[in-house]
Write an enzyme that holds these catalytic residues in place. Structure first.
Site, short mmCIF file in Angstrom:
data_model
loop_
_atom_site.label_atom_id
_atom_site.label_comp_id
_atom_site.label_asym_id
_atom_site.label_seq_id
_atom_site.Cartn_x
_atom_site.Cartn_y
_atom_site.Cartn_z
N ASN A 146 7.80 6.34 -8.92
CA ASN A 146 7.61 6.10 -7.49
C ASN A 146 6.31 6.75 -7.05
OD1 ASN A 146 10.03 4.74 -7.12
ND2 ASN A 146 11.12 6.53 -6.41
N ARG A 193 13.28 1.70 -10.62
CA ARG A 193 12.81 2.39 -11.83
C ARG A 193 13.81 2.27 -12.97
NH1 ARG A 193 11.80 8.21 -10.06
NH2 ARG A 193 13.65 7.68 -8.89
#
Length: 94
Positions: free
Chosen positions: A40, A22
């Protein structure tokens, strides 16, 4: 010069959680001048919604297929979206 804008949601499969995916994706997207978010998912995938110049979005999709060091991407599924209310930056959603 092509000013076409587009928005895409990408679902990234493989070893993509616990490897800094990320944070890496936010850096890549910001560097390309894109806006959107990355998060996520409970099933172990990562979802990214990206918007901006067509060429930059295409480049980002290619980058998502590579991922950061430590990631192992097995598949990236993409879906085009209508570009309506895009965010003003690129965020990590937790």
């Amino acid at each position: 010069m092509d000013d076409r804008q587009r928005a895409v949601q990408a679902r990234v499969h493989g070893k993509v959680q616990g490897v800094g995916y990320r944070t890496w994706a936010r850096g890549e997207a910001t560097g390309l001048g894109l806006v959107g978010w990355v998060r996520n998912e409970r099933d172990g995938t990562v979802t990214a919604w990206i918007a901006g110049a067509d060429a930059a979005v295409s480049t980002m999709i290619d980058q998502l297929r590579q991922g950061p060091r430590g990631a192992s991407v097995s598949k990236v599924e993409t879906e085009e979206f209508e570009l309506l209310d895009a965010p003003i930056d690129f965020r990590i959603i937790v």
